[in-house]
Design an enzyme around this catalytic site. Sequence first.
Site, mmCIF file in Angstrom:
data_model
loop_
_atom_site.group_PDB
_atom_site.id
_atom_site.type_symbol
_atom_site.label_atom_id
_atom_site.label_comp_id
_atom_site.label_asym_id
_atom_site.label_seq_id
_atom_site.Cartn_x
_atom_site.Cartn_y
_atom_site.Cartn_z
ATOM 1 N N GLU A 43 0.821 -1.208 0.000
ATOM 2 C CA GLU A 43 0.000 0.000 0.000
ATOM 3 C C GLU A 43 0.859 1.263 0.000
ATOM 4 O OE1 GLU A 43 -3.843 1.963 2.288
ATOM 5 O OE2 GLU A 43 -2.787 0.273 3.206
ATOM 6 N N GLU A 46 -12.814 2.112 2.639
ATOM 7 C CA GLU A 46 -12.158 2.200 3.942
ATOM 8 C C GLU A 46 -12.546 3.518 4.613
ATOM 9 O OE1 GLU A 46 -7.710 1.205 5.486
ATOM 10 O OE2 GLU A 46 -7.856 2.761 3.947
#
Length: 291
Positions: free
Chosen positions: A146, A242
């Site tokens: 990420e 998210e």
Amino acid sequence: MLIGAHALVFTGTFDEQGLRRAIEGAKRAGFDLVEIPLMDVAGFDADLAGRLLRDNELAVTASLGLTADTDLTSEDQAVVAAGERMLERCLDHVAAMGGDVLCGVIYSAMQKYGAPTTERGVANSRAAIARLAEKAAQRGIRLSLEVVNRYESNVFNTGRGALAYLDSAGLDGVSVHLDTYHMNIEESDLFQPVHDVAAAGRLGYVHIGESHRGYLGTGSVDFGAFFRALHDVRYDGPVVFESFSSAVVSAELSNTLGIWRNLWQDSDDLAAHANRFIRDGLHAVRTIDLH
């Protein structure tokens, strides 16, 4: 393409009650997938999670952020070894749940560093990720790293930075994980990085988050450009919503993530809205082909 939700939208604990809340909540909101953060690697019951996922017909991925004690960029080989051991255990959990992706900040600690990276530290990280990628492939799992902002890692903060990290290490089986929340801070726009990473054959995972981590469409993220880019490159991997609120997650995690104000209280309403927003946005850009 699977549209998913991060489990922390629903719960901050992952005992049986927490797993049920996250998995059933994601299913109820209309998602195809749930991303489970492996916050307690030693205590996580992957077999229970797998059963609940199968009962709800949901796909699964897993994620985590390393700590200072498991930082792969450490110059202390004992710390690097501890990080590798923990990530290997994570691979076991992913396999037991029936997942095929381990993503997140798994190449360094997820923290604000007080200094730039060192050459030795980054070399330690690359070597560890290379070893882990090989073990992951043997389990049918892929790693996706990420890209986060400067306050959460000092290794790379842009898509091009992630490509440089991967290319110089020869990590052919590892992909890049883009996140609109972090991109909105670090990238010049939300269109070109998708093309850059996809052109390199590295785009493997996507997080969808608003600039303030609240309801999608109420902040400054240019989702239209981002969705258009995903369509252009024919991206077909996971797209996962998210968002965080201290109404749901623990105080410790809220402090780590800097959740100083809550923009939502109702997980179910937030999740259902996000599912519609993402699906509608992706559908809208597909219609451009008819113009």
